[in-house]
Each structure stands twice: as C-alpha cells, then as structure tokens.
Design an enzyme around this catalytic site. Structure first.
Site, PDB file in Angstrom:
ATOM      1  N   ARG A 103       0.884  -1.175   0.000  1.00  0.00           N
ATOM      2  CA  ARG A 103       0.000   0.000   0.000  1.00  0.00           C
ATOM      3  C   ARG A 103       0.913   1.214   0.000  1.00  0.00           C
ATOM      4  O   ARG A 103       1.651   1.437   0.978  1.00  0.00           O
ATOM      5  CB  ARG A 103      -0.916   0.008   1.221  1.00  0.00           C
ATOM      6  CG  ARG A 103      -1.617   1.333   1.414  1.00  0.00           C
ATOM      7  CD  ARG A 103      -2.699   1.299   2.450  1.00  0.00           C
ATOM      8  NE  ARG A 103      -3.883   0.645   1.916  1.00  0.00           N
ATOM      9  CZ  ARG A 103      -5.105   0.729   2.465  1.00  0.00           C
ATOM     10  NH1 ARG A 103      -5.292   1.435   3.556  1.00  0.00           N
ATOM     11  NH2 ARG A 103      -6.122   0.103   1.932  1.00  0.00           N
ATOM     12  N   HIS A 130      -7.345   1.035  -6.357  1.00  0.00           N
ATOM     13  CA  HIS A 130      -7.593   0.195  -5.179  1.00  0.00           C
ATOM     14  C   HIS A 130      -8.339  -1.067  -5.641  1.00  0.00           C
ATOM     15  O   HIS A 130      -9.507  -1.272  -5.294  1.00  0.00           O
ATOM     16  CB  HIS A 130      -8.399   0.975  -4.141  1.00  0.00           C
ATOM     17  CG  HIS A 130      -8.434   0.346  -2.775  1.00  0.00           C
ATOM     18  ND1 HIS A 130      -7.679  -0.767  -2.444  1.00  0.00           N
ATOM     19  CD2 HIS A 130      -9.138   0.671  -1.646  1.00  0.00           C
ATOM     20  CE1 HIS A 130      -7.919  -1.092  -1.178  1.00  0.00           C
ATOM     21  NE2 HIS A 130      -8.794  -0.246  -0.677  1.00  0.00           N
ATOM     22  N   GLN A 133     -10.344  -3.609  -3.221  1.00  0.00           N
ATOM     23  CA  GLN A 133     -11.651  -3.170  -2.738  1.00  0.00           C
ATOM     24  C   GLN A 133     -12.747  -3.537  -3.736  1.00  0.00           C
ATOM     25  O   GLN A 133     -13.868  -3.870  -3.352  1.00  0.00           O
ATOM     26  CB  GLN A 133     -11.641  -1.654  -2.499  1.00  0.00           C
ATOM     27  CG  GLN A 133     -12.925  -1.119  -1.903  1.00  0.00           C
ATOM     28  CD  GLN A 133     -13.151  -1.587  -0.470  1.00  0.00           C
ATOM     29  OE1 GLN A 133     -12.266  -1.462   0.365  1.00  0.00           O
ATOM     30  NE2 GLN A 133     -14.335  -2.114  -0.173  1.00  0.00           N
ATOM     31  N   ASP A 218     -16.929   7.815  -1.559  1.00  0.00           N
ATOM     32  CA  ASP A 218     -15.685   7.673  -0.784  1.00  0.00           C
ATOM     33  C   ASP A 218     -15.378   9.037  -0.176  1.00  0.00           C
ATOM     34  O   ASP A 218     -16.008  10.040  -0.535  1.00  0.00           O
ATOM     35  CB  ASP A 218     -14.566   7.203  -1.736  1.00  0.00           C
ATOM     36  CG  ASP A 218     -13.261   6.839  -1.024  1.00  0.00           C
ATOM     37  OD1 ASP A 218     -13.269   6.723   0.225  1.00  0.00           O
ATOM     38  OD2 ASP A 218     -12.236   6.679  -1.707  1.00  0.00           O
ATOM     39  N   CYS A 258     -16.143   2.231   0.672  1.00  0.00           N
ATOM     40  CA  CYS A 258     -15.033   1.338   1.039  1.00  0.00           C
ATOM     41  C   CYS A 258     -14.650   1.458   2.512  1.00  0.00           C
ATOM     42  O   CYS A 258     -14.047   0.541   3.061  1.00  0.00           O
ATOM     43  CB  CYS A 258     -13.827   1.610   0.140  1.00  0.00           C
ATOM     44  SG  CYS A 258     -13.147   3.274   0.301  1.00  0.00           S
ATOM     45  N   ARG A 286     -13.902  -8.129   2.171  1.00  0.00           N
ATOM     46  CA  ARG A 286     -12.472  -7.970   1.885  1.00  0.00           C
ATOM     47  C   ARG A 286     -11.742  -9.261   2.243  1.00  0.00           C
ATOM     48  O   ARG A 286     -10.853  -9.723   1.533  1.00  0.00           O
ATOM     49  CB  ARG A 286     -11.879  -6.795   2.698  1.00  0.00           C
ATOM     50  CG  ARG A 286     -12.398  -5.416   2.307  1.00  0.00           C
ATOM     51  CD  ARG A 286     -11.938  -5.010   0.922  1.00  0.00           C
ATOM     52  NE  ARG A 286     -10.493  -5.019   0.784  1.00  0.00           N
ATOM     53  CZ  ARG A 286      -9.672  -4.032   1.167  1.00  0.00           C
ATOM     54  NH1 ARG A 286     -10.163  -2.947   1.688  1.00  0.00           N
ATOM     55  NH2 ARG A 286      -8.356  -4.144   1.005  1.00  0.00           N
TER      56      ARG A 286
HETATM   57  N1  NVA Z   1      -9.680   7.000  -1.337  1.00  0.00           N
HETATM   58  C1  NVA Z   1      -9.336   6.545  -0.012  1.00  0.00           C
HETATM   59  C2  NVA Z   1      -9.623   5.084   0.142  1.00  0.00           C
HETATM   60  C3  NVA Z   1      -9.317   4.523   1.504  1.00  0.00           C
HETATM   61  C4  NVA Z   1      -9.545   3.057   1.609  1.00  0.00           C
HETATM   62  C5  NVA Z   1      -7.876   6.840   0.252  1.00  0.00           C
HETATM   63  O1  NVA Z   1      -7.053   6.646  -0.652  1.00  0.00           O
HETATM   64  O2  NVA Z   1      -7.558   7.292   1.347  1.00  0.00           O
HETATM   65  N1   CP Z   2     -11.232   0.169   2.579  1.00  0.00           N
HETATM   66  C1   CP Z   2      -9.966   0.067   3.013  1.00  0.00           C
HETATM   67  O1   CP Z   2      -9.033  -0.200   2.224  1.00  0.00           O
HETATM   68  O2   CP Z   2      -9.813   0.241   4.352  1.00  0.00           O
HETATM   69  P1   CP Z   2      -8.450   0.380   5.177  1.00  0.00           P
HETATM   70  O3   CP Z   2      -7.826   1.688   4.771  1.00  0.00           O
HETATM   71  O4   CP Z   2      -8.877   0.345   6.606  1.00  0.00           O
HETATM   72  O5   CP Z   2      -7.538  -0.768   4.820  1.00  0.00           O
END
Ligand code: NVA
Ligand code: CP
Length: 300
Positions: A103, A130, A133, A218, A258, A286
């Site tokens: 990540r 992502h 997800q 989101d 998400c 997930r």
């Molecule tokens: N768009 C959000 C998704 C988090 C799971 C982010 O990148 O923070």
């Molecule tokens: N939706 C998601 O990826 O959640 P986290 O940031 O908690 O992993």
C-alpha cells in the site's frame, strides 16, 4: 526468471477470472473449514506506507485461515524508509516470501517493485487504484443482487483511486458507470478514456443516480490529502449521498463505501446507517475476496 502473476490493476485479470474469484470468494465465505489449508507454510509480506484497518486485518487473518502467515512491514522500521532501492528490496524480500502486498502513495512504487519481484505482488491501494476493494464490492453486489453486467452504478464524489478502480471494473464486468464529480476532481483521462463508451459524467448526484442499481462514494480527502480537507469540503458541497440522492435510484439499489467514512460529509448518516447500505458486508468481504485472490496467486 519466469514472471509471476501480479494483481496491480483489475486489468491484470480477465473478466472470467474476475467472475471466478467472486464465485470462489462466496464459496470460501460459506464454507469455513479449518482443515482447508492450501497455503500451509506460505508467507505474505505486507508493506504499508499508509494507514489501514480493513486491508491489514483481512490479509493477515486471510493468510492465517488458509494455513499461512503474514508479516507486517512498515517503511519506518525497514530499510525501505532509509532509501534502500526498491529494486534491491523487491529482490531480497521476494527471495524469502511467497507473495508481497503493498500500500503506497505513488503507483510507480508498486509497479517498480513488481518488476523486480520473483513472487506475485498485490496492490493494496495506491494513489491511482484500489483493485482489492473492487473484488469485495463486486462480491457483495453478486451475493445480494446477482451479476452486475448490464446494471448501472453511480459514483459520487472524488475521481480518486476508488473511482478509477470502478471504471476498470465497469469495463471488466460490463456495467454502466455514472460519475458525479466536481469539475476539478474528475477521474484521470488515461483511466477514463478506455471506458468512454460506458461512463457518463454528471455535475450533480441527483441526476447521476437516476435508474441506478448501486450508489458508491468515498471520502473527499484521501490519505495524503489531509491538508486539502477544508478546500475539498467547499469543492464537494452538493456531492453528499443524501436520502434524496438514494431516492432517485432504483428501489432495490444498494449503497456502498469502502470505509472509513465520514458521516454527514460525503454520505448522510441516515444513508450510511440505512436499509440500503451494505457497507459492513462489503468490509467483511475484503477477507473472503482476498482469500480467493491469495489462493489464485500463490500457486506451487
Ligand atoms: N480514497 C481513499 C480510500 C481509503 C480506503 C484513500 O485513498 O484514502
Ligand atoms: N477500505 C480500506 O481499504 O480500508 P483500510 O484503509 O482500513 O484498509
């Protein structure tokens, strides 16, 4: 070296493979057999440059449930944070484990890592995409409503990593995608263009939601954009998923997010906690979807 199979974007799997993963995820969810340990002795390394609850817990629990184990690696505690080249890190880590999940901020970090990894690399969120997800979101839709082909999904809000992965999923699973986003926050053209014939852009969520089967949103400020929070609150005013927006959609439309969510910011609390919301099924999925993915990628 034979190139391993990576999962960096939904375009790394075919439509049939996407559907097979969903079917497998549903089967794994409904059949928790502790003796089923296809990944016994296998190790997943998890590299997190950003925070996570769902992704970390689902990958770690998923590996354990399949008989393997997972290692949490933070750049703060590894040499990655002290500037060891990604290519060297990828060679070293992949020589010791069976799969690597990352990540990161830059999408290029994951693609560069994958180029030098001898084992499958999974994108667990970058600034661009992502895809994990979407495995869970699509599993959730299929479970509750059946195949999504020919349906209409409405994305409300930022043209961000999640929106990009919805665009990719629309191509792969053959659904229509309406996107309601403020002008300066549209998805990237490079992601949008290949899906041009199935994506329609709107300047307000009410119009976009008409005749939709699924409404998704989101956060307005993603990880790494915290200092833009105030500016974004102004820009996204009018892009909240409200009960009025949900009322435009079909009666059996679902609401997904998400998570983590900000109630009464991108989504009204009554929608988030309302009868059409399936956000917690989505979150649990997930685990099941990624178990199917791990089983698919980590093969002898
Ligand atoms: N768009 C959000 C998704 C988090 C799971 C982010 O990148 O923070
Ligand atoms: N939706 C998601 O990826 O959640 P986290 O940031 O908690 O992993």
């Amino acid at each position: 070296m034979m190139q391993p199979r990576h999962f960096i974007s939904l375009h790394d799997i075919s439509s049939d493979e996407f559907r097979d993963l969903i079917t497998r995820a549903i089967a794994l969810k409904n059949n928790r057999n502790p003796d089923f340990q296809p990944l016994k002795g296998k190790v997943l390394a998890m590299i997190f440059e950003k925070s996570s609850t769902r992704t970390r817990v689902s990958f770690e629990a998923g590996m354990a449930q399949l008989g393997g184990s997972a290692l949490f690696l933070s750049p703060r505690d590894t040499q990655l944070g002290r500037g060891e080249p990604l290519s060297d890190s990828a060679k070293v880590i992949s020589s010791m484990v069976d799969c690597i999940m990352l990540r990161t901020h830059d999408h290029a970090t994951v693609t560069t890592f994958a180029e030098h990894s001898s084992v499958p690399v999974i994108n667990a969120l970058t600034d661009l995409l992502h895809p994990c997800q979407l495995l869970a979101d699509m599993q959730t839709y299929f479970e509750l409503r059946g195949d999504i082909a020919g349906k209409t999904v409405t994305w409300v809000g930022d043209g961000n990593n999640m929106c990009h992965s919805y665009i990719n999923a629309a191509i792969s699973l053959d659904f229509k995608l309406n996107i309601a986003a403020p002008n300066n926050y549209l998805p990237e053209a490079s992601v949008l263009e290949p899906a041009a014939e199935r994506v329609q852009l709107f300047d307000n969520p009410e119009d976009a939601a008409k005749n939709s089967d699924l409404i998704v949103t989101d956060v307005w400020a993603s990880m790494g954009q915290e200092e833009e929070q105030q500016k974004r609150e102004l820009a996204f005013k009018g892009f909240q998923v409200t009960a009025k927006v949900m009322a435009q959609a079909n009666d059996d439309a679902l609401f997904m997010h998400c998570l983590p969510a900000h109630r009464d910011e991108e989504v009204a609390a009554e929608v988030m906690d309302g009868s059409q919301s399936v956000v917690f099924v989505e979150a649990e999925n997930r685990l099941h979807a990624q178990k199917a993915l791990l089983e698919f990628l980590i093969r002898d």
